[in-house]
Write a protein that holds these residues in place. Structure first.
Motif, PDB file in Angstrom:
ATOM      1  N   LYS A 168       0.828  -1.211   0.000  1.00 34.73           N
ATOM      2  CA  LYS A 168       0.000   0.000   0.000  1.00 34.73           C
ATOM      3  C   LYS A 168       0.858   1.255   0.000  1.00 34.73           C
ATOM      4  O   LYS A 168       0.555   2.215  -0.708  1.00 34.73           O
ATOM      5  CB  LYS A 168      -0.951  -0.004   1.189  1.00 34.73           C
ATOM      6  N   GLN A 169       1.952   1.266   0.750  1.00 33.06           N
ATOM      7  CA  GLN A 169       2.829   2.450   0.773  1.00 33.06           C
ATOM      8  C   GLN A 169       3.465   2.692  -0.592  1.00 33.06           C
ATOM      9  O   GLN A 169       3.585   3.837  -1.023  1.00 33.06           O
ATOM     10  CB  GLN A 169       3.914   2.297   1.825  1.00 33.06           C
TER      11      GLN A 169
ATOM     12  N   ASP B 258       0.599   4.010  -2.837  1.00 27.31           N
ATOM     13  CA  ASP B 258       0.243   5.385  -2.446  1.00 27.31           C
ATOM     14  C   ASP B 258       1.320   6.379  -2.867  1.00 27.31           C
ATOM     15  O   ASP B 258       1.014   7.466  -3.358  1.00 27.31           O
ATOM     16  CB  ASP B 258       0.015   5.473  -0.935  1.00 27.31           C
ATOM     17  N   TRP B 259       2.585   6.006  -2.680  1.00 29.54           N
ATOM     18  CA  TRP B 259       3.675   6.901  -3.073  1.00 29.54           C
ATOM     19  C   TRP B 259       3.682   7.085  -4.589  1.00 29.54           C
ATOM     20  O   TRP B 259       3.834   8.197  -5.094  1.00 29.54           O
ATOM     21  CB  TRP B 259       5.021   6.386  -2.592  1.00 29.54           C
TER      22      TRP B 259
END
Length: 68
Positions: A30-31, A34-35
Motif C-alpha cells: 500500500k505504501q 500510495d507513493w
C-alpha cells in the motif's frame, strides 16, 4: 524475451518480488502504491500491477545472458 513467457512481477517502487495470488500482496505494498500515486507515476492499483508485470519482464531481460 517475449511477454507471453510468465515472469514474476516485481514492485517498481521497492523491488520486492510479488505474488498476486496472495490477497495480502496489494495490502503489503500500500505504501508503494500510495507513493506512486502521489508522485503521479500510477493512477491506481491496477496501474501499479501492470507496471509490476512490466518490471518483472525488464528484470528477467536484464538477468538473461545467452549461452554461447
Amino acid at each position: 524475451m517475449s511477454e507471453d513467457i510468465q515472469q514474476p512481477p516485481y514492485c517498481p517502487m521497492c523491488g520486492a518480488k510479488l505474488d498476486f495470488s496472495d490477497v495480502k500482496c496489494v495490502e503489503q505494498h500500500k505504501q508503494c502504491i500510495d507513493w506512486g500515486i502521489f508522485v503521479k507515476v500510477y493512477l491506481g492499483t491496477e496501474c501499479w500491477k501492470k507496471a509490476s508485470i512490466h518490471n518483472g519482464i525488464r528484470v528477467a531481460e536484464a538477468l538473461y545472458t545467452p549461452i554461447k
